[in-house]
Design a protein around this motif. Structure first.
Motif, PDB file in Angstrom:
ATOM      1  N   GLY A 285       0.807  -1.218   0.000  1.00 25.46           N
ATOM      2  CA  GLY A 285       0.000   0.000   0.000  1.00 25.46           C
ATOM      3  C   GLY A 285       0.837   1.263   0.000  1.00 25.46           C
ATOM      4  N   TYR A 286       0.152   2.397  -0.111  1.00 24.04           N
ATOM      5  CA  TYR A 286       0.807   3.698  -0.156  1.00 24.04           C
ATOM      6  C   TYR A 286       0.844   4.336   1.233  1.00 24.04           C
ATOM      7  N   HIS A 287       1.846   5.172   1.436  1.00 26.49           N
ATOM      8  CA  HIS A 287       2.004   5.809   2.746  1.00 26.49           C
ATOM      9  C   HIS A 287       2.687   7.163   2.544  1.00 26.49           C
ATOM     10  N   SER A 288       2.489   8.063   3.499  1.00 29.92           N
ATOM     11  CA  SER A 288       3.120   9.390   3.453  1.00 29.92           C
ATOM     12  C   SER A 288       3.774   9.683   4.787  1.00 29.92           C
ATOM     13  N   VAL A 289       4.961  10.272   4.741  1.00 27.42           N
ATOM     14  CA  VAL A 289       5.668  10.670   5.962  1.00 27.42           C
ATOM     15  C   VAL A 289       6.213  12.085   5.778  1.00 27.42           C
ATOM     16  N   ALA A 290       6.466  12.752   6.891  1.00 23.20           N
ATOM     17  CA  ALA A 290       7.071  14.090   6.859  1.00 23.20           C
ATOM     18  C   ALA A 290       8.562  13.955   7.116  1.00 23.20           C
ATOM     19  N   VAL A 291       9.392  14.386   6.169  1.00 25.14           N
ATOM     20  CA  VAL A 291      10.847  14.318   6.337  1.00 25.14           C
ATOM     21  C   VAL A 291      11.293  15.555   7.108  1.00 25.14           C
ATOM     22  N   THR A 292      11.913  15.350   8.268  1.00 27.78           N
ATOM     23  CA  THR A 292      12.280  16.448   9.157  1.00 27.78           C
ATOM     24  C   THR A 292      13.778  16.552   9.434  1.00 27.78           C
ATOM     25  N   GLY A 293      14.571  15.568   8.980  1.00 24.64           N
ATOM     26  CA  GLY A 293      16.007  15.622   9.233  1.00 24.64           C
ATOM     27  C   GLY A 293      16.736  14.547   8.449  1.00 24.64           C
ATOM     28  N   PHE A 294      18.048  14.487   8.645  1.00 22.40           N
ATOM     29  CA  PHE A 294      18.867  13.512   7.922  1.00 22.40           C
ATOM     30  C   PHE A 294      20.156  13.280   8.688  1.00 22.40           C
ATOM     31  N   SER A 295      20.873  12.245   8.276  1.00 21.69           N
ATOM     32  CA  SER A 295      22.175  11.914   8.856  1.00 21.69           C
ATOM     33  C   SER A 295      23.225  11.922   7.761  1.00 21.69           C
ATOM     34  N   LEU A 296      24.327  12.639   7.999  1.00 20.61           N
ATOM     35  CA  LEU A 296      25.461  12.653   7.073  1.00 20.61           C
ATOM     36  C   LEU A 296      26.474  11.614   7.544  1.00 20.61           C
ATOM     37  N   GLY A 297      26.098  10.353   7.411  1.00 18.90           N
ATOM     38  CA  GLY A 297      26.900   9.274   7.974  1.00 18.90           C
ATOM     39  C   GLY A 297      27.896   8.644   7.027  1.00 18.90           C
ATOM     40  N   GLU A 298      27.786   8.898   5.722  1.00 16.51           N
ATOM     41  CA  GLU A 298      28.728   8.310   4.769  1.00 16.51           C
ATOM     42  C   GLU A 298      30.072   9.035   4.864  1.00 16.51           C
ATOM     43  N   PRO A 299      31.185   8.300   4.883  1.00 19.62           N
ATOM     44  CA  PRO A 299      32.498   8.960   4.993  1.00 19.62           C
ATOM     45  C   PRO A 299      32.855   9.817   3.787  1.00 19.62           C
ATOM     46  N   ALA A 300      32.289   9.482   2.639  1.00 24.57           N
ATOM     47  CA  ALA A 300      32.512  10.254   1.411  1.00 24.57           C
ATOM     48  C   ALA A 300      31.206  10.274   0.643  1.00 24.57           C
ATOM     49  N   PRO A 301      30.961  11.319  -0.151  1.00 31.24           N
ATOM     50  CA  PRO A 301      29.701  11.375  -0.898  1.00 31.24           C
ATOM     51  C   PRO A 301      29.604  10.271  -1.936  1.00 31.24           C
ATOM     52  N   ILE A 302      28.418   9.694  -2.068  1.00 29.02           N
ATOM     53  CA  ILE A 302      28.180   8.708  -3.108  1.00 29.02           C
ATOM     54  C   ILE A 302      28.017   9.449  -4.431  1.00 29.02           C
ATOM     55  N   PRO A 303      28.844   9.155  -5.443  1.00 33.54           N
ATOM     56  CA  PRO A 303      28.750   9.895  -6.709  1.00 33.54           C
ATOM     57  C   PRO A 303      27.404   9.690  -7.388  1.00 33.54           C
ATOM     58  N   ASP A 304      26.961  10.714  -8.090  1.00 34.23           N
ATOM     59  CA  ASP A 304      25.756  10.588  -8.907  1.00 34.23           C
ATOM     60  C   ASP A 304      26.047   9.541  -9.985  1.00 34.23           C
ATOM     61  N   PRO A 305      25.249   8.472 -10.078  1.00 36.78           N
ATOM     62  CA  PRO A 305      25.568   7.397 -11.031  1.00 36.78           C
ATOM     63  C   PRO A 305      25.523   7.842 -12.487  1.00 36.78           C
ATOM     64  N   ARG A 306      24.837   8.939 -12.800  1.00 40.65           N
ATOM     65  CA  ARG A 306      24.733   9.400 -14.193  1.00 40.65           C
ATOM     66  C   ARG A 306      25.859  10.347 -14.574  1.00 40.65           C
ATOM     67  N   THR A 307      26.243  11.231 -13.649  1.00 39.07           N
ATOM     68  CA  THR A 307      27.214  12.282 -13.986  1.00 39.07           C
ATOM     69  C   THR A 307      28.531  12.155 -13.233  1.00 39.07           C
ATOM     70  N   GLY A 308      28.534  11.390 -12.140  1.00 40.94           N
ATOM     71  CA  GLY A 308      29.737  11.311 -11.310  1.00 40.94           C
ATOM     72  C   GLY A 308      29.907  12.493 -10.380  1.00 40.94           C
ATOM     73  N   MET A 309      29.000  13.478 -10.426  1.00 44.59           N
ATOM     74  CA  MET A 309      29.123  14.666  -9.587  1.00 44.59           C
ATOM     75  C   MET A 309      29.062  14.295  -8.107  1.00 44.59           C
ATOM     76  N   LEU A 310      29.887  14.978  -7.316  1.00 42.82           N
ATOM     77  CA  LEU A 310      29.933  14.736  -5.878  1.00 42.82           C
ATOM     78  C   LEU A 310      29.206  15.877  -5.160  1.00 42.82           C
TER      79      LEU A 310
END
Length: 514
Positions: A285-310
Protein backbone atom coordinates in the motif's frame (compact mmCIF):
# COMPACT_ATOMS: atom_id res chain seq x y z
CA UNK A 1 -10.93 17.65 42.06
CA UNK A 2 -8.31 17.52 44.81
CA UNK A 3 -4.80 18.67 43.97
CA UNK A 4 -3.57 15.07 44.37
CA UNK A 5 -5.85 14.06 41.47
CA UNK A 6 -4.62 16.76 39.09
CA UNK A 7 -1.36 14.95 38.43
CA UNK A 8 0.64 11.82 39.18
CA UNK A 9 4.40 11.28 39.29
CA UNK A 10 5.68 7.79 38.47
CA UNK A 11 9.02 6.21 37.58
CA UNK A 12 9.43 5.63 33.84
CA UNK A 13 9.46 2.17 32.30
CA UNK A 14 7.71 0.68 29.28
CA UNK A 15 5.16 -1.22 31.37
CA UNK A 16 4.16 1.97 33.20
CA UNK A 17 3.93 3.86 29.91
CA UNK A 18 1.70 1.12 28.47
CA UNK A 19 -0.54 1.16 31.53
CA UNK A 20 -1.06 4.92 31.45
CA UNK A 21 -1.63 5.06 27.69
CA UNK A 22 -4.41 2.52 28.19
CA UNK A 23 -5.84 4.06 31.36
CA UNK A 24 -5.89 7.65 30.10
CA UNK A 25 -7.28 6.90 26.65
CA UNK A 26 -9.70 4.15 27.56
CA UNK A 27 -8.14 1.88 24.93
CA UNK A 28 -7.70 -1.75 26.05
CA UNK A 29 -4.17 -2.57 27.11
CA UNK A 30 -3.85 -5.30 24.47
CA UNK A 31 -4.64 -2.69 21.80
CA UNK A 32 -1.91 -0.38 23.12
CA UNK A 33 0.58 -3.27 23.15
CA UNK A 34 0.03 -3.94 19.45
CA UNK A 35 0.78 -0.36 18.38
CA UNK A 36 4.10 0.27 16.61
CA UNK A 37 4.36 3.47 18.64
CA UNK A 38 4.87 1.60 21.90
CA UNK A 39 7.96 -0.26 20.73
CA UNK A 40 9.31 2.91 19.15
CA UNK A 41 8.72 5.03 22.26
CA UNK A 42 10.26 2.34 24.45
CA UNK A 43 13.50 2.40 22.48
CA UNK A 44 13.40 6.20 22.11
CA UNK A 45 12.99 6.96 25.81
CA UNK A 46 15.61 4.41 26.77
CA UNK A 47 18.19 6.14 24.54
CA UNK A 48 17.15 9.58 25.81
CA UNK A 49 17.49 8.40 29.41
CA UNK A 50 13.93 8.96 30.66
CA UNK A 51 13.55 8.41 34.42
CA UNK A 52 10.26 10.02 35.49
CA UNK A 53 6.78 10.64 34.05
CA UNK A 54 4.51 13.42 35.26
CA UNK A 55 0.92 12.61 34.32
CA UNK A 56 -1.14 15.78 33.79
CA UNK A 57 -4.88 15.07 33.87
CA UNK A 58 -7.69 17.09 32.24
CA UNK A 59 -5.52 18.74 29.63
CA UNK A 60 -7.16 20.72 26.83
CA UNK A 61 -5.30 20.30 23.55
CA UNK A 62 -6.16 22.86 20.89
CA UNK A 63 -5.82 20.50 17.92
CA UNK A 64 -7.95 17.76 19.45
CA UNK A 65 -10.50 20.34 20.61
CA UNK A 66 -10.89 21.54 17.01
CA UNK A 67 -11.37 17.97 15.81
CA UNK A 68 -13.72 17.24 18.71
CA UNK A 69 -15.92 20.26 17.98
CA UNK A 70 -16.05 19.46 14.27
CA UNK A 71 -16.69 15.72 14.49
CA UNK A 72 -16.58 13.80 17.77
CA UNK A 73 -19.07 15.97 19.66
CA UNK A 74 -21.78 14.83 17.25
CA UNK A 75 -21.26 11.14 17.95
CA UNK A 76 -23.91 9.29 19.95
CA UNK A 77 -21.23 7.95 22.28
CA UNK A 78 -20.13 10.76 24.63
CA UNK A 79 -16.41 11.13 23.87
CA UNK A 80 -14.56 13.46 26.23
CA UNK A 81 -13.06 16.71 25.02
CA UNK A 82 -10.36 16.46 27.69
CA UNK A 83 -7.00 14.83 27.00
CA UNK A 84 -4.14 13.92 29.29
CA UNK A 85 -0.49 14.84 28.90
CA UNK A 86 2.58 12.82 29.84
CA UNK A 87 5.74 14.80 30.60
CA UNK A 88 9.10 13.00 30.57
CA UNK A 89 12.19 13.94 32.59
CA UNK A 90 15.77 12.70 32.67
CA UNK A 91 16.07 12.51 36.47
CA UNK A 92 14.22 10.82 39.33
CA UNK A 93 11.77 12.59 41.65
CA UNK A 94 8.42 11.81 43.27
CA UNK A 95 5.02 13.44 43.70
CA UNK A 96 5.87 14.92 47.09
CA UNK A 97 8.87 16.71 45.62
CA UNK A 98 6.68 18.30 42.95
CA UNK A 99 4.06 19.22 45.57
CA UNK A 100 6.72 21.04 47.59
CA UNK A 101 8.04 22.84 44.50
CA UNK A 102 4.54 24.04 43.59
CA UNK A 103 4.22 25.28 47.16
CA UNK A 104 7.34 27.40 46.77
CA UNK A 105 10.00 25.14 48.29
CA UNK A 106 12.98 24.04 46.18
CA UNK A 107 14.47 21.93 48.96
CA UNK A 108 13.94 18.60 47.18
CA UNK A 109 13.90 19.57 43.50
CA UNK A 110 14.51 22.87 41.73
CA UNK A 111 12.71 24.47 38.81
CA UNK A 112 16.03 24.58 36.96
CA UNK A 113 16.32 20.80 37.28
CA UNK A 114 12.96 20.33 35.59
CA UNK A 115 13.91 22.72 32.79
CA UNK A 116 17.37 21.24 32.20
CA UNK A 117 16.17 17.62 32.20
CA UNK A 118 12.94 17.99 30.25
CA UNK A 119 12.49 15.48 27.40
CA UNK A 120 9.10 16.67 26.15
CA UNK A 121 5.51 15.47 26.28
CA UNK A 122 2.94 13.15 24.70
CA UNK A 123 -0.75 14.12 24.60
CA UNK A 124 -3.05 11.11 25.07
CA UNK A 125 -6.39 11.40 23.28
CA UNK A 126 -9.58 9.82 24.73
CA UNK A 127 -10.19 7.55 21.72
CA UNK A 128 -10.52 3.76 21.42
CA UNK A 129 -7.44 3.10 19.26
CA UNK A 130 -5.71 6.16 17.78
CA UNK A 131 -4.57 7.64 21.06
CA UNK A 132 -1.28 9.46 20.36
CA UNK A 133 -2.01 13.18 20.12
CA UNK A 134 0.32 16.15 19.85
CA UNK A 135 3.77 14.90 20.79
CA UNK A 136 6.86 17.06 21.25
CA UNK A 137 9.98 15.11 22.20
CA UNK A 138 13.68 15.91 22.37
CA UNK A 139 15.78 14.70 19.46
CA UNK A 140 18.77 12.41 19.65
CA UNK A 141 22.10 14.26 20.03
CA UNK A 142 23.49 15.36 16.66
CA UNK A 143 26.92 13.77 17.29
CA UNK A 144 28.42 15.43 14.23
CA UNK A 145 26.23 13.62 11.70
CA UNK A 146 22.56 14.02 12.63
CA UNK A 147 20.83 17.15 11.40
CA UNK A 148 17.39 18.39 12.46
CA UNK A 149 17.21 21.75 10.65
CA UNK A 150 13.40 21.96 10.83
CA UNK A 151 13.28 22.04 14.64
CA UNK A 152 11.45 24.91 16.34
CA UNK A 153 10.81 25.89 19.94
CA UNK A 154 7.72 24.65 21.78
CA UNK A 155 6.64 25.94 25.18
CA UNK A 156 4.96 23.60 27.66
CA UNK A 157 3.68 25.11 30.92
CA UNK A 158 3.43 22.55 33.70
CA UNK A 159 1.36 24.14 36.50
CA UNK A 160 3.05 27.49 35.99
CA UNK A 161 6.53 26.06 35.40
CA UNK A 162 7.72 27.12 31.91
CA UNK A 163 9.36 24.24 30.03
CA UNK A 164 10.73 24.37 26.49
CA UNK A 165 11.72 21.81 23.91
CA UNK A 166 13.32 22.14 20.45
CA UNK A 167 11.59 19.68 18.12
CA UNK A 168 8.87 19.20 15.50
CA UNK A 169 5.40 18.24 16.74
CA UNK A 170 4.01 14.81 15.82
CA UNK A 171 0.69 13.03 16.13
CA UNK A 172 -0.96 9.82 15.03
CA UNK A 173 -3.66 9.84 12.38
CA UNK A 174 -7.07 9.02 13.78
CA UNK A 175 -8.45 7.62 10.45
CA UNK A 176 -11.55 9.78 10.97
CA UNK A 177 -10.64 13.46 10.53
CA UNK A 178 -7.05 12.65 9.46
CA UNK A 179 -5.19 10.09 7.39
CA UNK A 180 -1.40 9.62 7.18
CA UNK A 181 -1.04 12.45 4.65
CA UNK A 182 -3.01 14.82 6.89
CA UNK A 183 -0.86 14.01 9.91
CA UNK A 184 2.31 14.49 7.88
CA UNK A 185 1.06 17.84 6.54
CA UNK A 186 0.15 18.90 10.07
CA UNK A 187 3.74 18.28 11.22
CA UNK A 188 5.12 20.05 8.15
CA UNK A 189 2.91 23.10 8.70
CA UNK A 190 4.25 23.31 12.27
CA UNK A 191 7.59 24.25 10.70
CA UNK A 192 6.45 26.44 7.82
CA UNK A 193 4.16 28.45 10.12
CA UNK A 194 7.19 29.71 12.04
CA UNK A 195 9.19 30.14 8.83
CA UNK A 196 6.66 31.90 6.61
CA UNK A 197 4.18 33.33 9.12
CA UNK A 198 0.92 31.44 8.52
CA UNK A 199 -1.47 29.92 11.06
CA UNK A 200 -1.30 26.20 11.91
CA UNK A 201 -4.47 24.37 10.83
CA UNK A 202 -5.81 21.44 12.83
CA UNK A 203 -6.02 17.98 11.19
CA UNK A 204 -9.75 18.51 10.57
CA UNK A 205 -9.05 21.87 8.91
CA UNK A 206 -6.31 20.36 6.71
CA UNK A 207 -8.56 17.54 5.53
CA UNK A 208 -11.46 19.91 4.88
CA UNK A 209 -9.27 22.39 2.97
CA UNK A 210 -7.80 19.57 0.89
CA UNK A 211 -11.17 18.05 0.01
CA UNK A 212 -13.47 21.03 -0.56
CA UNK A 213 -12.54 21.86 -4.18
CA UNK A 214 -11.69 18.34 -5.31
CA UNK A 215 -13.97 16.02 -7.22
CA UNK A 216 -13.86 13.15 -4.74
CA UNK A 217 -15.88 10.00 -5.25
CA UNK A 218 -16.43 9.25 -1.58
CA UNK A 219 -17.19 11.08 1.63
CA UNK A 220 -14.64 13.41 3.22
CA UNK A 221 -15.19 12.25 6.84
CA UNK A 222 -14.25 9.62 7.86
CA UNK A 223 -11.26 10.31 5.64
CA UNK A 224 -9.68 7.43 3.71
CA UNK A 225 -6.63 9.43 2.62
CA UNK A 226 -5.57 12.36 0.47
CA UNK A 227 -4.48 12.35 -3.15
CA UNK A 228 -1.45 14.31 -4.33
CA UNK A 229 -3.78 16.93 -5.78
CA UNK A 230 -5.55 17.29 -2.42
CA UNK A 231 -2.22 17.63 -0.58
CA UNK A 232 -1.26 20.39 -2.99
CA UNK A 233 -4.61 22.11 -2.47
CA UNK A 234 -4.23 22.03 1.32
CA UNK A 235 -0.80 23.63 0.88
CA UNK A 236 -2.16 26.42 -1.33
CA UNK A 237 -4.82 27.32 1.24
CA UNK A 238 -2.19 28.59 3.73
CA UNK A 239 -1.06 30.07 1.24
CA UNK A 240 2.11 28.28 0.16
CA UNK A 241 3.09 26.81 -3.18
CA UNK A 242 3.43 23.02 -3.55
CA UNK A 243 6.61 21.94 -5.33
CA UNK A 244 6.28 18.28 -6.39
CA UNK A 245 9.22 16.29 -7.79
CA UNK A 246 9.86 12.64 -8.55
CA UNK A 247 11.66 10.59 -5.92
CA UNK A 248 12.59 7.37 -7.72
CA UNK A 249 16.28 8.37 -8.08
CA UNK A 250 18.14 8.01 -4.74
CA UNK A 251 20.85 10.54 -5.69
CA UNK A 252 18.37 13.21 -6.74
CA UNK A 253 16.17 12.51 -3.71
CA UNK A 254 19.13 13.00 -1.36
CA UNK A 255 20.16 16.22 -3.09
CA UNK A 256 16.67 17.74 -3.25
CA UNK A 257 15.79 16.92 0.37
CA UNK A 258 19.11 18.28 1.61
CA UNK A 259 18.72 21.52 -0.36
CA UNK A 260 15.32 22.42 1.10
CA UNK A 261 15.70 20.91 4.58
CA UNK A 262 18.79 23.10 5.02
CA UNK A 263 16.42 26.07 4.65
CA UNK A 264 14.22 24.59 7.43
CA UNK A 265 11.57 23.52 4.90
CA UNK A 266 10.35 19.96 5.62
CA UNK A 267 9.03 17.65 2.93
CA UNK A 268 6.15 15.25 2.36
CA UNK A 269 7.57 11.96 1.07
CA UNK A 270 5.13 9.63 -0.70
CA UNK A 271 6.11 5.97 -0.82
CA UNK A 272 4.88 2.49 -1.61
CA UNK A 273 5.41 0.03 1.25
CA UNK A 274 6.94 -3.23 -0.03
CA UNK A 275 7.32 -6.51 1.86
CA UNK A 276 10.63 -8.23 0.99
CA UNK A 277 11.10 -11.99 1.29
CA UNK A 278 14.10 -13.48 -0.49
CA UNK A 279 13.56 -12.48 -4.15
CA UNK A 280 9.87 -11.73 -3.73
CA UNK A 281 8.41 -8.21 -3.40
CA UNK A 282 4.83 -7.69 -2.25
CA UNK A 283 3.08 -4.33 -2.47
CA UNK A 284 1.46 -3.40 0.87
CA UNK A 285 0.00 0.00 0.00
CA UNK A 286 0.81 3.70 -0.16
CA UNK A 287 2.00 5.81 2.75
CA UNK A 288 3.12 9.39 3.45
CA UNK A 289 5.67 10.67 5.96
CA UNK A 290 7.07 14.09 6.86
CA UNK A 291 10.85 14.32 6.34
CA UNK A 292 12.28 16.45 9.16
CA UNK A 293 16.01 15.62 9.23
CA UNK A 294 18.87 13.51 7.92
CA UNK A 295 22.18 11.91 8.86
CA UNK A 296 25.46 12.65 7.07
CA UNK A 297 26.90 9.27 7.97
CA UNK A 298 28.73 8.31 4.77
CA UNK A 299 32.50 8.96 4.99
CA UNK A 300 32.51 10.25 1.41
CA UNK A 301 29.70 11.37 -0.90
CA UNK A 302 28.18 8.71 -3.11
CA UNK A 303 28.75 9.90 -6.71
CA UNK A 304 25.76 10.59 -8.91
CA UNK A 305 25.57 7.40 -11.03
CA UNK A 306 24.73 9.40 -14.19
CA UNK A 307 27.21 12.28 -13.99
CA UNK A 308 29.74 11.31 -11.31
CA UNK A 309 29.12 14.67 -9.59
CA UNK A 310 29.93 14.74 -5.88
CA UNK A 311 27.41 16.50 -3.64
CA UNK A 312 27.59 16.88 0.11
CA UNK A 313 24.05 15.51 0.07
CA UNK A 314 25.59 12.28 -1.23
CA UNK A 315 26.83 11.65 2.33
CA UNK A 316 23.26 11.13 3.57
CA UNK A 317 22.76 7.58 4.82
CA UNK A 318 19.52 8.06 6.78
CA UNK A 319 16.41 10.22 6.76
CA UNK A 320 14.49 11.12 9.91
CA UNK A 321 10.76 11.19 9.34
CA UNK A 322 7.56 11.76 11.28
CA UNK A 323 5.75 8.51 10.49
CA UNK A 324 2.33 8.77 12.10
CA UNK A 325 2.15 4.98 12.53
CA UNK A 326 5.59 4.72 14.15
CA UNK A 327 6.74 7.91 15.88
CA UNK A 328 8.66 11.18 15.53
CA UNK A 329 12.09 11.24 13.85
CA UNK A 330 11.76 7.59 12.83
CA UNK A 331 14.79 6.33 10.93
CA UNK A 332 14.67 5.41 7.22
CA UNK A 333 18.01 4.14 5.90
CA UNK A 334 19.12 4.10 2.28
CA UNK A 335 19.18 0.45 1.22
CA UNK A 336 20.17 0.76 -2.45
CA UNK A 337 20.58 -3.00 -2.82
CA UNK A 338 16.79 -3.25 -2.87
CA UNK A 339 15.96 -0.79 -5.63
CA UNK A 340 13.39 0.59 -6.20
CA UNK A 341 12.35 0.01 -2.55
CA UNK A 342 15.58 1.64 -1.34
CA UNK A 343 14.46 3.04 2.04
CA UNK A 344 14.09 0.88 5.13
CA UNK A 345 11.13 1.39 7.47
CA UNK A 346 10.10 0.50 11.02
CA UNK A 347 7.07 -1.45 9.79
CA UNK A 348 8.61 -4.92 10.14
CA UNK A 349 6.58 -5.84 13.25
CA UNK A 350 3.37 -5.04 11.36
CA UNK A 351 4.07 -7.80 8.82
CA UNK A 352 6.43 -10.32 10.49
CA UNK A 353 6.05 -12.74 7.59
CA UNK A 354 8.56 -10.64 5.60
CA UNK A 355 12.30 -10.33 6.14
CA UNK A 356 11.81 -6.56 6.12
CA UNK A 357 9.44 -3.91 4.88
CA UNK A 358 11.01 -1.22 2.71
CA UNK A 359 9.65 1.90 1.07
CA UNK A 360 9.76 2.72 -2.64
CA UNK A 361 9.65 6.53 -2.91
CA UNK A 362 7.39 7.87 -5.65
CA UNK A 363 7.39 11.64 -5.16
CA UNK A 364 8.22 14.36 -2.68
CA UNK A 365 6.27 17.56 -2.03
CA UNK A 366 7.74 20.75 -0.56
CA UNK A 367 5.49 23.58 0.70
CA UNK A 368 7.43 26.70 -0.29
CA UNK A 369 6.92 30.45 -0.13
CA UNK A 370 5.58 31.84 -3.40
CA UNK A 371 8.62 34.09 -3.95
CA UNK A 372 10.96 31.09 -4.10
CA UNK A 373 10.69 30.75 -7.88
CA UNK A 374 13.95 29.10 -8.97
CA UNK A 375 13.61 25.37 -8.20
CA UNK A 376 16.46 23.15 -7.10
CA UNK A 377 16.50 21.26 -10.40
CA UNK A 378 17.56 24.41 -12.28
CA UNK A 379 20.54 24.98 -9.96
CA UNK A 380 21.39 21.28 -10.07
CA UNK A 381 21.46 21.20 -13.88
CA UNK A 382 23.66 24.32 -14.12
CA UNK A 383 26.05 22.89 -11.57
CA UNK A 384 26.14 19.47 -13.22
CA UNK A 385 27.39 20.97 -16.50
CA UNK A 386 29.86 23.28 -14.75
CA UNK A 387 31.20 20.37 -12.71
CA UNK A 388 31.69 18.41 -15.96
CA UNK A 389 33.68 21.34 -17.41
CA UNK A 390 35.94 21.52 -14.34
CA UNK A 391 36.49 17.76 -14.47
CA UNK A 392 37.60 18.06 -18.10
CA UNK A 393 40.09 20.77 -17.10
CA UNK A 394 41.32 18.65 -14.19
CA UNK A 395 41.79 15.55 -16.37
CA UNK A 396 43.91 17.66 -18.76
CA UNK A 397 46.01 18.95 -15.88
CA UNK A 398 44.89 22.55 -16.45
CA UNK A 399 43.59 22.99 -12.90
CA UNK A 400 45.55 21.68 -9.92
CA UNK A 401 42.81 20.18 -7.77
CA UNK A 402 43.69 17.21 -5.57
CA UNK A 403 40.33 15.58 -6.26
CA UNK A 404 36.96 16.15 -7.87
CA UNK A 405 35.19 19.08 -6.23
CA UNK A 406 32.54 18.27 -3.64
CA UNK A 407 29.59 20.64 -3.92
CA UNK A 408 27.38 21.85 -1.11
CA UNK A 409 24.08 23.10 -2.55
CA UNK A 410 21.21 24.45 -0.47
CA UNK A 411 18.54 27.13 -0.17
CA UNK A 412 19.11 29.90 2.36
CA UNK A 413 18.04 33.48 3.01
CA UNK A 414 19.89 36.77 2.89
CA UNK A 415 20.02 37.20 6.68
CA UNK A 416 21.59 33.80 7.26
CA UNK A 417 24.09 34.32 4.43
CA UNK A 418 25.19 37.77 5.61
CA UNK A 419 25.35 36.59 9.23
CA UNK A 420 27.85 33.93 8.14
CA UNK A 421 29.88 36.56 6.29
CA UNK A 422 29.81 38.82 9.35
CA UNK A 423 31.04 35.99 11.60
CA UNK A 424 34.18 35.76 9.49
CA UNK A 425 33.85 32.04 8.77
CA UNK A 426 34.44 32.57 5.05
CA UNK A 427 37.96 33.21 3.60
CA UNK A 428 37.25 36.74 2.33
CA UNK A 429 39.34 39.88 2.21
CA UNK A 430 38.14 42.81 4.31
CA UNK A 431 37.13 44.71 1.16
CA UNK A 432 35.06 41.84 -0.30
CA UNK A 433 33.47 41.20 3.07
CA UNK A 434 32.33 44.82 3.34
CA UNK A 435 30.97 44.76 -0.21
CA UNK A 436 28.88 41.66 0.47
CA UNK A 437 27.47 43.00 3.74
CA UNK A 438 26.27 46.26 2.17
CA UNK A 439 25.16 44.71 -1.14
CA UNK A 440 21.37 44.61 -1.69
CA UNK A 441 20.30 41.01 -2.18
CA UNK A 442 17.01 39.13 -2.61
CA UNK A 443 15.41 37.45 0.40
CA UNK A 444 15.93 33.85 -0.79
CA UNK A 445 19.26 32.62 -2.15
CA UNK A 446 20.69 29.43 -3.53
CA UNK A 447 24.14 28.84 -2.07
CA UNK A 448 26.66 26.66 -3.94
CA UNK A 449 30.13 26.02 -2.52
CA UNK A 450 32.82 23.86 -4.11
CA UNK A 451 35.40 22.12 -1.90
CA UNK A 452 38.72 20.47 -2.68
CA UNK A 453 39.07 18.41 0.48
CA UNK A 454 39.00 20.97 3.28
CA UNK A 455 39.76 23.93 0.98
CA UNK A 456 36.97 26.19 -0.25
CA UNK A 457 37.52 26.86 -3.96
CA UNK A 458 34.29 28.50 -5.07
CA UNK A 459 31.37 30.17 -3.30
CA UNK A 460 28.42 31.08 -5.55
CA UNK A 461 25.13 32.74 -4.66
CA UNK A 462 22.07 32.63 -6.94
CA UNK A 463 18.87 34.64 -6.70
CA UNK A 464 16.12 32.23 -5.66
CA UNK A 465 13.36 34.73 -6.50
CA UNK A 466 14.26 35.44 -10.16
CA UNK A 467 12.89 33.89 -13.34
CA UNK A 468 14.64 30.98 -15.05
CA UNK A 469 15.38 32.80 -18.31
CA UNK A 470 17.18 35.57 -16.45
CA UNK A 471 20.80 35.77 -15.33
CA UNK A 472 20.17 35.06 -11.67
CA UNK A 473 23.73 34.62 -10.39
CA UNK A 474 24.22 37.20 -7.61
CA UNK A 475 27.96 36.82 -7.02
CA UNK A 476 30.93 34.44 -7.07
CA UNK A 477 33.77 34.41 -4.54
CA UNK A 478 36.85 32.43 -5.59
CA UNK A 479 39.65 31.84 -3.13
CA UNK A 480 42.15 29.84 -5.22
CA UNK A 481 44.14 32.26 -7.51
CA UNK A 482 45.50 29.50 -9.74
CA UNK A 483 42.07 27.98 -10.30
CA UNK A 484 40.53 31.41 -10.93
CA UNK A 485 43.22 32.27 -13.47
CA UNK A 486 42.47 29.14 -15.53
CA UNK A 487 38.72 29.81 -15.57
CA UNK A 488 39.36 33.47 -16.43
CA UNK A 489 41.58 32.46 -19.35
CA UNK A 490 39.00 29.96 -20.60
CA UNK A 491 36.16 32.51 -20.45
CA UNK A 492 38.27 34.92 -22.53
CA UNK A 493 39.09 32.38 -25.22
CA UNK A 494 37.24 33.43 -28.39
CA UNK A 495 37.38 29.87 -29.75
CA UNK A 496 35.15 28.57 -26.97
CA UNK A 497 33.04 31.63 -26.20
CA UNK A 498 30.29 31.01 -28.76
CA UNK A 499 29.89 27.44 -27.58
CA UNK A 500 29.98 28.32 -23.88
CA UNK A 501 27.50 31.17 -24.23
CA UNK A 502 24.90 28.54 -25.06
CA UNK A 503 25.65 26.58 -21.89
CA UNK A 504 23.72 27.25 -18.66
CA UNK A 505 26.98 27.84 -16.76
CA UNK A 506 27.97 30.85 -18.91
CA UNK A 507 26.69 33.24 -16.24
CA UNK A 508 29.24 31.69 -13.86
CA UNK A 509 32.14 32.12 -16.28
CA UNK A 510 31.22 35.77 -16.81
CA UNK A 511 32.06 36.46 -13.16
CA UNK A 512 35.66 35.46 -13.76
CA UNK A 513 35.92 38.21 -16.40
CA UNK A 514 35.01 40.93 -13.89
Amino acid sequence: MAIEEKFEVVPYDVATLTRFLSKLSGAPEHVVETKLHLGYFGDYFEKLGAKTIVVEHDYIDRDFLEDFAAYYVRCFRPYSKLCSRLHFFRFEFDAESLHQLLGGSEERIQTKQLKDNYLGFVVVKPLPKTIIGRTCLATYPEEGRRRYPTKRRYDAHLFGIPLTIETVAFQEQDTVVAACATSALWSIFQCTARLFGHSIPSPFEITKAASEPANVDTRIFPNPGLTTIQMAEATRKLPLEPYLVGAEDPALLRATLYAYLHAKIPAMLLVRLVGLLQDQCTEKGYHSVAVTGFSLGEPAPIPDPRTGMLLRAGRIDKLYVHDDQVGPFAKMEFDTGNAPAFLTTSWGHQWPEYEKVNAAPTSVLFPIYHKIRIPFTVIHDILSEFDHLIEQLRSLGLVTLTQRLEWDVYLTDVNEFKAEVARGTMPLSADVRRKILIQAMPRFLWRVTGWDGGSLILDMVFDGTDIEQGSFLVRVNHSDPAFSAVIHSLAQDATFQDQMKRRPYWQILQWFLI
